[in-house]
Design a protein around this motif. Structure first.
Motif, short mmCIF file in Angstrom:
data_model
loop_
_atom_site.label_atom_id
_atom_site.label_comp_id
_atom_site.label_asym_id
_atom_site.label_seq_id
_atom_site.Cartn_x
_atom_site.Cartn_y
_atom_site.Cartn_z
N TYR A 102 10.34 -11.55 -7.01
CA TYR A 102 9.12 -10.45 -6.47
C TYR A 102 8.65 -9.37 -6.95
N SER A 103 8.84 -9.64 -8.22
CA SER A 103 7.92 -8.61 -8.82
C SER A 103 7.37 -8.00 -9.88
N SER A 104 6.05 -8.39 -9.67
CA SER A 104 4.51 -8.40 -9.78
C SER A 104 4.00 -7.27 -8.80
N ARG A 105 2.51 -6.93 -9.70
CA ARG A 105 2.23 -5.59 -9.22
C ARG A 105 1.35 -6.14 -8.10
N LYS A 106 0.93 -7.99 -7.37
CA LYS A 106 1.10 -7.97 -6.53
C LYS A 106 1.50 -7.67 -5.49
N ILE A 107 2.75 -8.65 -5.51
CA ILE A 107 3.69 -8.49 -4.06
C ILE A 107 3.53 -6.30 -4.06
N CYS A 108 3.80 -5.96 -5.31
CA CYS A 108 3.91 -4.52 -5.00
C CYS A 108 3.14 -3.83 -4.19
N SER A 109 1.63 -4.32 -4.06
CA SER A 109 0.44 -4.41 -4.08
C SER A 109 0.54 -4.58 -2.29
N THR A 110 0.52 -5.18 -1.77
CA THR A 110 1.07 -5.65 -0.26
C THR A 110 2.36 -4.92 -0.08
N VAL A 111 3.75 -4.59 -0.21
CA VAL A 111 4.14 -3.69 0.01
C VAL A 111 3.90 -1.96 0.77
N ASP A 112 3.18 -2.28 -0.64
CA ASP A 112 2.50 -0.71 -0.97
C ASP A 112 1.69 0.07 0.17
N GLY A 113 0.73 -1.92 0.30
CA GLY A 113 -0.07 -1.28 1.43
C GLY A 113 0.28 -0.77 2.81
N GLY A 127 -3.67 -1.07 -11.17
CA GLY A 127 -5.29 -0.90 -10.42
C GLY A 127 -3.62 -0.57 -9.08
N VAL A 128 -2.41 -0.49 -9.57
CA VAL A 128 -1.98 -0.74 -8.38
C VAL A 128 0.07 0.35 -9.08
N PRO A 129 -0.70 1.51 -7.89
CA PRO A 129 0.31 2.32 -8.97
C PRO A 129 1.52 2.64 -8.28
N SER A 130 1.84 1.56 -7.28
CA SER A 130 3.28 1.05 -7.01
C SER A 130 3.88 1.07 -7.69
N TRP A 131 2.77 0.08 -8.52
CA TRP A 131 4.24 -0.97 -10.13
C TRP A 131 4.69 0.28 -10.53
N LYS A 132 3.43 0.91 -11.70
CA LYS A 132 4.42 2.08 -11.94
C LYS A 132 5.43 2.99 -11.57
N THR A 133 4.99 3.58 -10.15
CA THR A 133 5.90 4.24 -9.90
C THR A 133 7.33 3.36 -9.84
N MET A 134 7.62 2.23 -9.64
CA MET A 134 8.69 1.42 -8.95
C MET A 134 9.25 1.37 -10.05
N LEU A 135 8.53 1.24 -11.76
CA LEU A 135 9.21 1.45 -12.95
C LEU A 135 9.87 1.97 -13.12
N TYR A 136 8.88 3.66 -13.34
CA TYR A 136 9.48 4.46 -13.65
C TYR A 136 10.49 5.09 -12.82
#
Length: 368
Positions: free
Chosen positions: A251-262, A281-290
């Motif tokens: 599930y570690s993809s920007r698309k899935i993160c975008s779905t959850v963050d939405g 374009g998916v801020p939650s992706w970078k936030t998750m990795l940081y």
């Protein structure tokens, strides 16, 4: 946030995956064994009573269609009660008819009916509304305070000759040989048979072990990730208090993160070995990795609760080890939905005795 090096991220992911990272395990939760013993002793009586009460409540919320002239139909609620009992004991239709005679009073069923009536109950138009409402009631009462959910996929065999975990393991080995990677595949494993597994993916409360979102099909061409948006939407609908969603590297993809963050939910998905910080374009992706690289110990404490979804898979296979009996796709879907609901009903019965503080009494809100 300070700029991080991609190599540092990938080395950290590698150390987590090969278990060289010095992760400090959380303390094991204490269990009141006396209460657990009592839950086991009273399981059958508690489960049958819960089936009776919850289906009655679900039926009171739904207006059943009026029928024309002729013999009055068997109430859908009575049929669903027997079908849930059938899933609980793992029996075919004919034996379920015999068990109806044995437990009709316990289930609150006033009349007897044949196994053919039970068989017809697997058609979605006869039972889907009630089963959906049972799932809703169990989440309103059992998952009412749960804020962390985990998602995972599984498969129930349509023949005892097939084993899902063996096929999944074989699939991973073949993928590793081809690509040299150990990442999971989005596709479900399958045999040469056309209808070998009933594939399901769901979300589960990590403290209650009760299921919220569900997607099930016998079509192995539908990937696990394609099921996730529907599962996420159903989880939000049934459990609007959710704050966190967990999942493995698949599930570690920007698309899935975008779905959850939405939905305003925080994602915790283990990064892949080739992950980068680019958000695209998916801020939650970078936030998750940081969050993963800045405070790995805390991040892993949250992420490791993901294993609860695997525990629930194991629980259902141990408690309901029978194969999928139905042959028609729509009836297979009903059979799998019965298993999911039956798991929730049993788990609620246990929590009512062992952890009553986690749940609400479903009898407190009998109708809408």
């Amino acid at each position: 946030m300070a700029k991080k090096n991609i190599e540092d991220l990938r080395n950290l992911v590698k150390s987590v995956r090969d278990k060289s990272f010095p992760y400090e395990k959380r303390d094991q939760a204490e269990r009141n064994w006396h209460l657990y013993d009592q839950a086991q002793v009273n399981e059958i009586a508690d489960v049958l009573e819960t089936i009776r009460d919850v289906v009655n409540i679900a039926s009171s919320r739904i207006q059943e269609e009026k029928r024309g002239a002729g013999r009055p139909p068997v109430p859908a609620s009575d049929i669903v009660k027997v079908m849930l009992m059938q899933a609980y004991f793992g029996m075919p239709n004919r034996i379920a008819e015999g068990f109806l005679r044995l437990f009709s009073e316990k289930l609150g069923i006033s009349s007897e009916f044949s196994y053919k009536t039970i068989e017809r109950g697997y058609e979605p138009e006869r039972s889907k509304k009630l089963l959906d409402e049972v799932l809703r009631i169990m989440n309103e009462s059992g998952n009412s305070t749960e804020k962390i959910f985990s998602t995972d996929g599984t498969g129930d065999p349509a023949t005892m000759k097939a084993n899902y975990e063996s096929k999944r393991s074989q699939q991973r080995i073949e993928k590793e040989k081809k690509k040299g990677e150990k990442e999971q595949s989005d596709s479900f494993p399958h045999t040469k048979g056309k209808h070998d597994f009933q594939y399901s993916s769901f979300s589960v409360g990590v403290h209650t072990k009760m299921i919220a979102g569900l997607y099930t099909t016998d079509d192995h061409s539908i990937g696990e990730l394609s099921m996730f948006p529907g599962i996420m939407a159903q989880t939000i609908d049934l459990c609007p208090q959710i704050e966190t969603m967990l999942g493995d590297a698949l599930y570690s993809s920007r698309k899935i993160c975008s779905t959850v963050d939405g939905y305003g939910i925080t994602p915790y998905f283990l990064p892949k070995t080739n992950a980068t910080f680019r958000s695209k374009g998916v801020p939650s992706w970078k936030t998750m990795l940081y969050g993963f690289i800045d405070n790995t110990q805390y991040w892993m404490e949250q992420y490791h609760m993901r294993s609860i979804s695997e525990s629930v898979n194991s629980m259902m296979k141990r408690k309901m080890p029978v194969k999928i009996r139905k042959k028609l796709s729509q009836r297979k879907k009903t059979e799998e939905t019965l298993k999911i609901n039956m798991h929730n009903l049993r788990q609620y019965s246990y929590l009512r005795r062992t952890n009553p503080e986690m749940i609400k009494d479903y009898r407190g809100f009998p109708s809408k």
